[in-house]
Design a protein around this motif. Structure first.
Motif, PDB file in Angstrom:
ATOM      1  N   VAL A   1       1.258  -1.076  -0.268  1.00  0.00           N
ATOM      2  CA  VAL A   1       0.035  -0.149  -0.201  1.00  0.00           C
ATOM      3  C   VAL A   1       1.094   1.566   0.411  1.00  0.00           C
ATOM      4  O   VAL A   1       0.330   1.778  -0.600  1.00  0.00           O
ATOM      5  N   LEU A   2       2.096   1.380   0.951  1.00  0.00           N
ATOM      6  CA  LEU A   2       2.400   2.271   0.836  1.00  0.00           C
ATOM      7  C   LEU A   2       3.936   3.258  -0.303  1.00  0.00           C
ATOM      8  O   LEU A   2       3.252   4.016  -0.911  1.00  0.00           O
TER       9      LEU A   2
ATOM     10  N   ARG B   1       2.184   1.679  -3.676  1.00  0.00           N
ATOM     11  CA  ARG B   1       1.534   2.697  -4.264  1.00  0.00           C
ATOM     12  C   ARG B   1       1.916   4.101  -3.738  1.00  0.00           C
ATOM     13  O   ARG B   1       1.176   4.500  -4.834  1.00  0.00           O
ATOM     14  N   MET B   2       1.311   4.552  -2.754  1.00  0.00           N
ATOM     15  CA  MET B   2       0.771   5.350  -2.761  1.00  0.00           C
ATOM     16  C   MET B   2       2.002   6.373  -2.763  1.00  0.00           C
ATOM     17  O   MET B   2       2.166   7.798  -3.508  1.00  0.00           O
ATOM     18  N   ARG B   3       3.093   6.119  -2.120  1.00  0.00           N
ATOM     19  CA  ARG B   3       4.582   6.446  -2.858  1.00  0.00           C
ATOM     20  C   ARG B   3       4.563   7.433  -4.624  1.00  0.00           C
ATOM     21  O   ARG B   3       4.809   8.233  -5.213  1.00  0.00           O
TER      22      ARG B   3
END
Lengths: 71, 226, 270
Positions: free
Chosen positions: A48-49, A51-53
Motif C-alpha cells: 500500500v505504501l 503504491r501511495m509513494r
C-alpha cells in the motif's frame, strides 16, 4: 519432577531423538506460521505504501515541473 | 416444461450426444480392462495372489476409470456455450445437472457394473463373490459420479484441470473404496455383507442430496471465470 | 450489541481490523504462556507411561496438533457455507487464511505421529485409523490449496474453494467412520494402543493445557493472517491508505508534510 537430573531429562529414558525431534518440528512449524503471518502483514502494508509513494511521486513531479516554468 | 420433463429432455440430449461419440464413451471402459491387464502382468498370475488382491484392484481401477471419464463431463457443454444458455434460462440448474449425472453414471458406473464379471474373471476373483462385487459397484458407483461431478464442475473453466481434478475428487472416494472393496473381501471370507451394501447405498443417497446443489453452484462459479 | 449487529459488523473488514489488533496480541500471549507451561509440564513433570516410557510425551504435541488441524478444516466448512449463502467478504478471507495453517498442522500431526510410532510400534508408519484419517485430511487440504492457486480471479477462487470445503466437511465424518471400519477389517484390535486406558490427571491436564494453548495460537495466527488479507484486499480504500500513511509516520520515514501530500486517495475522508 519425574527426572532425577537434567541429563536424564535430556535423555528421555533413551527416547531423546524421538521426543526432541517432535518438539523441535512443532516449534519449527509454529515459528514458521508466526513468521508467515507477520511477513504477510508487513508486505501488505508495504505494498500500500509503495503504491501511495508512486502516486504521490507522480503528483510531486508534476508540481515541480510547473514550478520550473514559473522560474 | 415440468420438472420431470426437463429432466427427461436433458437426459435424452446427453444420451444422444454420447451415442454420437461412442468412442469417447467407451474409452474409460477400455482403460479399465487395459489397467486390469497391466495389474496381472505386474503382479503375476498365481491365482491365490491375484485373486486375493482382486477386490481392491477392481475397486481402485473403477475409481480411476470414473475419474478419467469425469474430465469431459461438463467440458463440451462449457466450450460450446450450452452451459451458459442453461444458466441464462434463469431456472435452477438442479434438474439438468442431475440428468447429466444420471447419464454419466449409466456410461461409467452402470457399464462397469455390467462388465465387472469380465474383470473378475481376468483377475481370478472367486466365482462365488462376483454377485457381491456387482452389488457393491451398483450401490457405490453413484457416489463416485456424483461427488466426481462436483470436482468436474469446479475445474471446468481451467485449461489444465486433469491432475487437479484427481486431487480434489479422490479423497472423497475413500469411503466408497473402503466399503466396496471391504465388502468383497468379507464375502470371500464367507461373511454377510448386507451392512456394507447398505452403507454404500447410504453414501450414494447422501451424494444425491448434496452433489447436485454443489455442482450447480460450482458451474455458476466456473462460468464467471470464462 | 445485539447478536445481529455483531453479525453485520463481522462482515466489515474495517471493523474487524480495528478491534483485532489487541485480540491478536492477547491470543498470542495466551498461546505462548499455555504452550510453554503445558509442554514443560508434560515433558518434565508428568509421570512416564508405564508401557511406553518417556516417548509418550510426544502426545502433548501430537494430539493438540491433530485436534486443531481437524477443527481448522471444520472452520473452513462453516466459513465456506457462510460465504456461499451470505457472500460475506470476511468468510472468504477466513478460508484463505486457514488453509496454510491447517495444512502445516496436519503435516506436523502426521510427522509427530510417525516419530511417536517408531519407538511405540517399531515402525515409522503404521496404518492406524487416526494416522490414515489425518493423511486423507492432508490430501483434502492439498486440494483446497491447489484449487485456490489454479484459479486466477480472487473472488471466484474463494467461492470455488468454499464449495469444495463444504463438500469436504460433509465427507469427513464418513471418511473417519470408513477408515475405522477398514482397520477392524484388516488388522483387528492389536494396534489400538492409541486409546490410553484412563489417563491420570497429572497426565491429561498438561495435555488439556496444550490443546487450549494451540487453539489460542490458531486464533492468533488466523487473526494475524486475516489482518494481512484485509490490508491486501482493501488496499484501494481510503481507510487502509490512511492506516498505511500512519505507519509511515510512526516509522519516521517521512514527514507530516509528505504524508499530507500523498493524501488519503480517491473518495477520502480520514
Amino acid at each position: 519432577m519425574s527426572f532425577a537430573s537434567f541429563g536424564e531429562f535430556l535423555n528421555m529414558g533413551g527416547h531423546a531423538l524421538y521426543v526432541w525431534l517432535s518438539y523441535g518440528a512443532a516449534a519449527g512449524v509454529m515459528l514458521y506460521n508466526w513468521a508467515a503471518a507477520r511477513r504477510q502483514q508487513r508486505r501488505a502494508l508495504q505494498d500500500v505504501l509503495d503504491r501511495m509513494r508512486r502516486e504521490a511521486g507522480g503528483r510531486a513531479d508534476g508540481r515541480a515541473g510547473r514550478g520550473d516554468e514559473e522560474r | 416444461m415440468s420438472g420431470a420433463g426437463l429432466f427427461v429432455a436433458q437426459f435424452r440430449r446427453e444420451w444422444i450426444a454420447s451415442l454420437r461419440s461412442l468412442q469417447e464413451a467407451f474409452n474409460p471402459l477400455v482403460f479399465l480392462f487395459l489397467a486390469v491387464t497391466l495389474f496381472a502382468l505386474g503382479v503375476g498370475v498365481q491365482p491365490e495372489v491375484l485373486g486375493g488382491i482382486a477386490p481392491g484392484v477392481i475397486w481402485v481401477l473403477v475409481l480411476l476409470a470414473n475419474l478419467l471419464a469425469l474430465d469431459g463431463m461438463f467440458r463440451r457443454d462449457f466450450d460450446d456455450g450450452t452451459l451458459e444458455q442453461l444458466v441464462l434460462l434463469g431456472r435452477p440448474l438442479f434438474l439438468p445437472v442431475l440428468a447429466k449425472m444420471a447419464a454419466q453414471w449409466c456410461l461409467t458406473g452402470l457399464a462397469m457394473t455390467v462388465l465387472a464379471p469380465l474383470a473378475a474373471l481376468l483377475l481370478y476373483l472367486p466365482a462365488g463373490v462376483v454377485d457381491t462385487a456387482m452389488l457393491t459397484l451398483l450401490a457405490g458407483s453413484p457416489a463416485l459420479t456424483l461427488f466426481g461431478a462436483v470436482g468436474a464442475a469446479l475445474t471446468v473453466a481451467l485449461r489444465r484441470g486433469g491432475v487437479l481434478l484427481a486431487l480434489l475428487v479422490l479423497p472423497l472416494y475413500v469411503p466408497t473404496l473402503i466399503f466396496g472393496a471391504g465388502a468383497i473381501d468379507l464375502a470371500m471370507a464367507g461373511s454377510d455383507v448386507s451392512a456394507q451394501i447398505y452403507l454404500l447405498t447410504a453414501i450414494s443417497m447422501l451424494a444425491v442430496t448434496v452433489a447436485p446443489f454443489a455442482a450447480q453452484a460450482a458451474l455458476r462459479i466456473g462460468l464467471e471465470q470464462a | 450489541m445485539t447478536l445481529k449487529e455483531l453479525w453485520h459488523r463481522l462482515g466489515s473488514p474495517r471493523w474487524f481490523y480495528r478491534i483485532s489488533g489487541p485480540l491478536a496480541w492477547v491470543l498470542g500471549i495466551l498461546a505462548l504462556v499455555l504452550l510453554v507451561s503445558g509442554s514443560v509440564w508434560g515433558l518434565a513433570f508428568a509421570p512416564p507411561d508405564y508401557q511406553q516410557g518417556n516417548s509418550f510425551r510426544i502426545i502433548y504435541i501430537h494430539v493438540p496438533t491433530a485436534i486443531v488441524a481437524q477443527s481448522a478444516y471444520m472452520l473452513m466448512g462453516v466459513a465456506g457455507a457462510i460465504l456461499l449463502v451470505w457472500r460475506m467478504k470476511m468468510a472468504d478471507m477466513v478460508l484463505a487464511a486457514t488453509v496454510p495453517f491447517g495444512m502445516t498442522m496436519t503435516a506436523l500431526a502426521l510427522f509427530t505421529g510417525a516419530v511417536w510410532g517408531k519407538p511405540t510400534w517399531g515402525a515409522w508408519w503404521v496404518w492406524d485409523a487416526r494416522t490414515t484419517s489425518m493423511l486423507v485430511l492432508l490430501f483434502l487440504y492439498f486440494g483446497l490449496y491447489a484449487l485456490r492457486q489454479a484459479i486466477p480471479r480472487q473472488e471466484t477462487a474463494g467461492r470455488a474453494c468454499a464449495v469444495l470445503a463444504v463438500v469436504g466437511v460433509i465427507n469427513i465424518p464418513i471418511i473417519k467412520y470408513s477408515v475405522d471400519w477398514w482397520l477392524t477389517l484388516h488388522q483387528g484390535a492389536t494396534f489400538r494402543l492409541t486409546e490410553a486406558p484412563a489417563m491420570p490427571p497429572e497426565m491429561w491436564i498438561p495435555l488439556a493445557v496444550n490443546v487450549l494453548g494451540l487453539y489460542c495460537f490458531f486464533g492468533a495466527n488466523l487473526v494475524g493472517r486475516l489482518r494481512a488479507e484485509i490490508v491486501r484486499r482493501e488496499a484501494r480504500t481510503a481507510w487502509v491508505r490512511a492506516l498505511a500513511a500512519g505507519e509511515l509516520q510512526t516509522a519516521r520515514e517521512v514527514s507530516e508534510d509528505e504524508v499530507l501530500r500523498m493524501g488519503p486517495g480517491p473518495g477520502a475522508g480520514r
